[in-house]
Scaffold this active site. Structure first.
Site, mmCIF file in Angstrom:
data_model
loop_
_atom_site.group_PDB
_atom_site.id
_atom_site.type_symbol
_atom_site.label_atom_id
_atom_site.label_comp_id
_atom_site.label_asym_id
_atom_site.label_seq_id
_atom_site.Cartn_x
_atom_site.Cartn_y
_atom_site.Cartn_z
ATOM 1 N N LYS A 1 8.301 -33.888 -25.252
ATOM 2 C CA LYS A 1 9.215 -33.952 -26.205
ATOM 3 C C LYS A 1 10.450 -33.067 -24.650
ATOM 4 O O LYS A 1 11.084 -33.416 -24.982
ATOM 5 C CB LYS A 1 8.775 -32.417 -27.268
ATOM 6 C CG LYS A 1 8.230 -33.971 -28.484
ATOM 7 C CD LYS A 1 7.895 -32.798 -29.451
ATOM 8 C CE LYS A 1 7.442 -33.445 -31.047
ATOM 9 N NZ LYS A 1 6.511 -34.670 -30.394
ATOM 10 N N ARG B 1 7.760 -46.251 -31.511
ATOM 11 C CA ARG B 1 6.877 -47.382 -32.366
ATOM 12 C C ARG B 1 7.675 -47.535 -33.244
ATOM 13 O O ARG B 1 9.062 -47.139 -33.588
ATOM 14 C CB ARG B 1 5.955 -46.420 -32.438
ATOM 15 C CG ARG B 1 5.515 -45.240 -33.070
ATOM 16 C CD ARG B 1 4.374 -44.538 -33.220
ATOM 17 N NE ARG B 1 4.722 -43.844 -33.591
ATOM 18 C CZ ARG B 1 4.902 -43.029 -34.977
ATOM 19 N NH1 ARG B 1 5.125 -43.755 -36.033
ATOM 20 N NH2 ARG B 1 4.704 -41.455 -34.745
#
Length: 666
Positions: free
Chosen positions: A116, A292
């Protein structure tokens, strides 16, 4: 195009990928752990290969074993689904080194977005708006607390390698920071093997809006509009919808273009989701990118008429995107509800058990929306069947219930009815809660933010109410009909015949609102039921298995009753009522167990002991922390009292129902 692919996942996503691949003429290979030998996804594929014990770290997270299975079966590509290894750059790299196509983004994109903090740096360089915060590598407690003080409370701690709501804590005060950081790091290392965190400003009434992006190897990149995922519990999504209510064309274009910029900044290929946190005033900030397919991708499929799994397979095979940006349009409205094995009334605690009864609404599987002239559609994506077990080893999702309607009002009505028709026995589920949520005023009015469930807690968790008479009648008749079916001869007759008087008997049920006592008087044409202040004549009109039609007074009552041991599950007019039948023959001689037992709500591991032997504690004081299903659960004191003994140490595994400590109430 590929001739055979291996699906490196389980559950509904494995079934979903198998259905699309087989429709495209591609053979599929399933992998399964010992716990999943008879699972639905195994039956859905053309071949299946065992990969190890039940624990995910010994099976679904073993990239070497999965690659060996792909090579042994002649698969040309691996579809990772979501979760497990889907965002693991080492696995993606190992696939390429083995000569296999990883059906996902390049290793570099996974690396950039997998952290992140690194993702924030890349987005800052790409001029994508960011939430104020600290995303660096320094991780000592005092430094991170100084950053939180600088940003201003409340702040949000997030696992740098995290996802799925795990490893996240909201900190309201300076004094609470150190304890929250310890808990966040524990959950992060357990879930992701990485305890680094970042600190961000916590927005008080944000919406969670994400953009579906898709890129091919030829330089094309599009956005397939937005999904609103604001309704969450414990930072995990509960309901998702597309398009986002109240979204203007200008804001949609701005967010879509920002998402495409984010994807291009990391050389993205395949399906991805760029998640934004949005203020009520329309401003938005980059939160993270999931490299994804997302759990909630069906709502995007339903409003765009696309099959995103098919897009994944075509792009991975080197083909161009099936559509350009100007060819993508929004049609209708879609909602997705995640059906979980969990108990909302107990803090959404996961539940394990076997699906002894499973009845779903009439639905289709893996479909795009109907033609504009049709009314609506119900879709179910599921990896389980009746009789399957929900184990402690994996995520407790039972199914995804997706509906599509011409507009949001039509989709809401369809979802409410579909949830009313969803029946589960054998474990706790969130179906009733989801229906209350869909019918609630804030959700119906699209008054959305990530704190909706907390803000409207009292409305969404109303106190128990008295059991309606039709429900009592259905439960009673189900008991009486069951007794009749069990008759073997005239001497065992339960039809209530007496020579000179009518037979009267009392049935007792336990309910959330208290005990229910019913006096049943047998007659020639049914029964007379007396319950509380009500007295009605009841007659059985029809019975088809577990479905009953009764005449209660002058009213017709229809419902379903499923008996599970002494427990009766009654569905009537969209309600699910659970009654405990107190059979006097079964409970004769039983006495209620008493004592100071605090037990494990599910199988798990002790990760922290917060008290010592012979310590006095007050009601609600945290006693210990368990980790189960990759989430932490705090066991608290039920009353003021004394901790007499600690029965487990940190690191110990405990079984469901195990006594954790000896506690003496004051």
């Amino acid at each position: 195009m590929f001739s055979k692919i291996l699906i490196a996942n389980r559950g509904e996503i494995a079934c979903r990928v198998a259905a699309t691949a087989q429709r495209m003429g591609i053979r599929t290979v399933a992998v399964y752990s010992e716990a999943d030998a008879d699972a639905r996804h195994v039956a859905a594929c053309d071949e299946a290969v065992p990969i190890g014990p039940a624990a995910a770290r010994d099976s679904y997270l073993r990239g070497d074993t999965i690659i060996a299975a792909a090579l042994a079966t002649g698969a040309q590509a691996i579809h990772p689904g979501y979760g497990f290894l889907s965002e693991n750059e080492d696995f993606a790299r190992a696939c390429a080194e083995a000569g296999l196509v990883f059906i996902g983004p390049p290793v570099g994109a996974i690396h950039a977005m997998g952290s992140k903090s690194e993702a924030k740096r890349v987005m800052e360089e790409a001029d994508v708006p960011l939430v104020p915060g600290y995303h660096g590598e320094r991780q000592d407690v005092e430094f991170l607390r100084e950053q939180a003080d600088r940003i201003g409370y409340p702040v949000l701690l997030k696992a740098s390698a995290g996802g799925g709501g795990k490893g996240m804590r909201v900190v309201e005060r300076h004094e609470d920071f150190a304890d929250a950081l310890k808990s966040c790091k524990r959950e992060a290392i357990a879930s992701f093997g990485d305890d680094r965190v970042l600190v961000e400003k916590y927005l008080t009434r944000p919406r969670h809006i994400e953009i579906q992006v898709f890129a091919d190897t030829l330089g094309n990149c599009v956005y397939l509009f937005e999904r609103d995922c604001s309704v969450q519990r414990r930072h995990q999504k509960v309901l998702e919808e597309a398009p986002a209510p109240g979204m203007t064309q200008e804001r949609r274009r701005a967010m879509g273009e920002a998402a495409v910029a984010a994807a291009r900044a990391v050389g993205y290929v395949g399906a991805g989701t760029v998640e934004f946190i949005a203020n009520q005033d329309g401003s938005f900030y980059f939160m993270e990118m999931n490299t994804r397919l997302q759990v909630e991708h069906p709502v995007t499929e339903m409003i765009t008429g696309t099959d995103l799994v098919e897009w994944q397979l075509r792009v991975a095979a080197g083909q161009p995107l099936p559509k350009r940006q100007d060819e993508l349009t929004i049609h209708g409205h879609a909602l997705e509800a995640r059906i979980y094995a969990e108990n909302p009334e107990k803090g959404f605690l996961p539940s394990i058990g076997r699906l002894r009864h499973l009845r779903t609404p009439a639905a289709v599987h893996f479909t795009t929306p109907p033609a504009p002239e049709t009314g609506g559609i119900v879709r179910i994506d599921s990896g389980v069947r009746e009789g399957d077990a929900i184990s402690p080893f994996y995520d407790p999702m039972i199914a995804k219930l997706i509906v599509w309607g011409q507009d949001r009002a039509a989709a809401l009505a369809l979802m409410a009815q579909a949830l009313a028709d969803y029946q589960i026995v054998g474990l706790a589920s969130n179906v009733a809660f989801l229906r209350r949520l869909v019918l609630s005023r804030p959700f119906s009015d699209a008054d959305l933010d990530t704190g909706l469930i907390v803000r409207y807690h009292d409305d969404l968790f109303p106190p128990p109410r008295p059991v309606p008479l039709p429900v009592v009648a259905l439960a009673t008749v189900a008991i009486l009909a069951g007794e009749r079916r069990a008759e073997r001869d005239v001497w065992a007759s339960t039809r209530g015949w007496r020579m000179n008087a009518a037979l009267a008997r009392v049935l007792e049920f336990g309910a959330d609102d208290g005990d229910v006592r019913v006096t049943v008087t047998y007659g020639d044409d049914g029964w007379r039921l007396a319950c509380a202040e009500a007295i009605e004549h009841v007659r059985l009109s029809a019975c088809a298995g577990r479905d009953f039609t009764l005449r209660v007074g002058h009213a017709v009552v229809r419902g379903t009753v499923v008996r599970d041991g002494s427990v009766l599950h009654v569905w009537w007019q969209g309600e699910h009522v659970v009654l405990d039948y107190r059979d006097p023959m079964v409970h004769a001689g039983e006495a209620e167990a008493k004592g100071g037992r605090l037990t494990a709500p599910m199988p798990g591991k002790i990760v922290a002991l917060l008290v010592e032997r012979n310590q006095q504690v007050q009601k609600g004081a945290p006693l210990l922390i368990m980790e189960a299903m990759k989430m932490e659960h705090t066991i608290a004191a039920p009353s003021d009292g004394l901790v007499e003994d600690l029965l487990y140490a940190v690191g110990d595994q405990v079984a469901d129902g195990a006594q954790l400590l000896a506690f003496k109430a004051a």
